[in-house]
Enzyme design. Sequence first.
Site, short mmCIF file in Angstrom:
data_model
loop_
_atom_site.label_atom_id
_atom_site.label_comp_id
_atom_site.label_asym_id
_atom_site.label_seq_id
_atom_site.Cartn_x
_atom_site.Cartn_y
_atom_site.Cartn_z
N GLU A 169 0.95 -1.27 -0.03
CA GLU A 169 -0.01 0.08 0.13
C GLU A 169 0.97 1.29 0.10
OE1 GLU A 169 -2.35 -0.74 3.48
OE2 GLU A 169 -4.01 -1.52 2.17
N GLU B 50 -7.08 -7.71 -0.67
CA GLU B 50 -7.73 -7.44 0.96
C GLU B 50 -9.09 -7.12 0.71
OE1 GLU B 50 -5.51 -4.75 3.29
OE2 GLU B 50 -3.43 -5.77 3.22
#
Length: 611
Positions: free
Chosen positions: A185, A263
């Site tokens: 991320e 995710e």
Amino acid sequence: MAPKKLLCLPSLLLPLLTLLLTQADTRSFVVDRDHDRFLLDGAPFRYVSGSLHYFRVPRVLWADRLFKMRMSGLNAVQFYVPWNYHEPEPGVYNFNASRDLFAFLKEATLANLLVILRPGPYICAEWEMGGLPAWLLRKPKIHLRTSDPDFLAAVDSWFKVLLPKIHPWLYHNGGNIISIQVENEYGSYRACDMSYMRHLAGLFRALLGDKILLFTTDGPEGLKCGSLQGLYTTIDFGPADNMTKIFALLRKYEPRGPLVNSEYYTGWLDYWGQNHSTRSVPAVTKGLENMLKLGASVNMYMFHGGTNFGYWNGADEKGRFLPITTSYDYDAPISEAGDPTPKLFAIRDVISKFQEVPLGPLPPPSPKMMLGPLSLHLDGNLLDFLDFLCPQGPICSILPMTFEAVNQVFQGVLERNMKHNLFLMGKKGAKLDVLLENMGRLSFGSNSSDFKGLLEPPILGQTVLTQWLMFPLKVDNLVKWWFPNQLLKSSHPQNPSGPTFYSATFPILDSGGDTFLFLPGWTKGQVWINGFNLGRYWTKRGPQQTLYVPRPLLFPRGALNKITLLELENVPLQPQIQFLDRPILNSTTHKTYIYSLSAESASEPMELSGH
């Protein structure tokens, strides 16, 4: 007549070796951009995966958790590798016992699960400093997660140890790792240093080769700075998000190939002082089914959350400092104690509509145990044990130093972002003792160098206090090695205050079971069972009221178990604990705590500034 030739062993092995090499050559996991799908060994493939962190589950329970994931219909497991868990000091590496990453890979193979690996170097994971080692901060001007030469040198050194060990486990080499994530991320980090990302991509390619699929993961807002040409772009989002809109955004960065949600959130993390997070079963299953209908590959984060044992929890900064709870239950399909939940069975039903689910029932919940209440006895104040806690003696410095630099009567508590000032009254010549606790280094997004300790020296009136003695405390060593054998009982204070040790021994008459430690009336501290650090309790703050105690930590059938508490603030009138057969994870008082101050004589107020 010529004599018969004897067959030699190498000639017998040659066909077998040739066969194995041929099989390895045929193994592949690639992106088929023409048909927007993955190919596994040349056949169309979609993974339905779940996250499980080996560092949050006792090693003896790895096989149990992985087997339950496979029986749920998953065909892959996704997990991080926390750098700080394996390199506690520069150049010192630990891949033993609970840190044996390769034993975990083997267990995944035995469970018939492929692996999606996320080695960082930064991982977030609500883990201490996002997996980055705190010793990096010994260079106070270092810029983490950038092309800062000091940071890259440490990263390169670590990956030159880790990645060659990973290489034999790659799928095309006969292992089970089908893809590897680069960074984590990164688009949510303020730096947006593409030179850093290109450096990582080049390093991974140099050490792992060209055949392994490398990818990135970002939230929708992070794709611009998190994606990189040459790395496959994936995205993350949860049940409440607009799937159609987010996947359309993903297509701007990855026009062809399979859609991937790396995710998909089955639950959420908990912070001390806030409510326990949950995600409803219908919301989770509806979102999952919609993605599978599109042909997307999905990883469910988390499928089994586990526990932040010891001091490994991370923290967030969202207007104020938010430390993560010890429990990482995450409202996941498999509970913190490893039990199947209704969410698991509902997810399994959805998966069965799209691919084959293994036959047979899932194992039932593990046996649970109740015990107590048990009374604890006072071992003494923390300061009574300084010689054992810090046998090398104190570090002397004019001004206080941070945790990273240095490797009595209870007056009050300071808390980061909550309570910055504490006014004390004392006599001239009085000694000030300050106990500093690391509540977890920042683990997400804006995690700049998160130093711990007294970042600014206390001020007495207008005078900066100097000449400090700093004692780095080895509390785990004291509890595990000194308390059982060598501590001489000293006179105990009649009215203990501040940080104090309490303990008790207790037998379990039968085979025992998993249990949950309940600490009614206690305030905040740390707990050990038979020398194992269960983690932090913060009964007064919540929401977590119980600590998970896995059955393998307990001695069964009459052997004595020992529980040790380090209570940092206030002890209940009756110092008792209980073991329950179910957890209490959602009991929050939502109060602002004002700690009482005591004063003995009129003198200058002392203002403390802490972090």
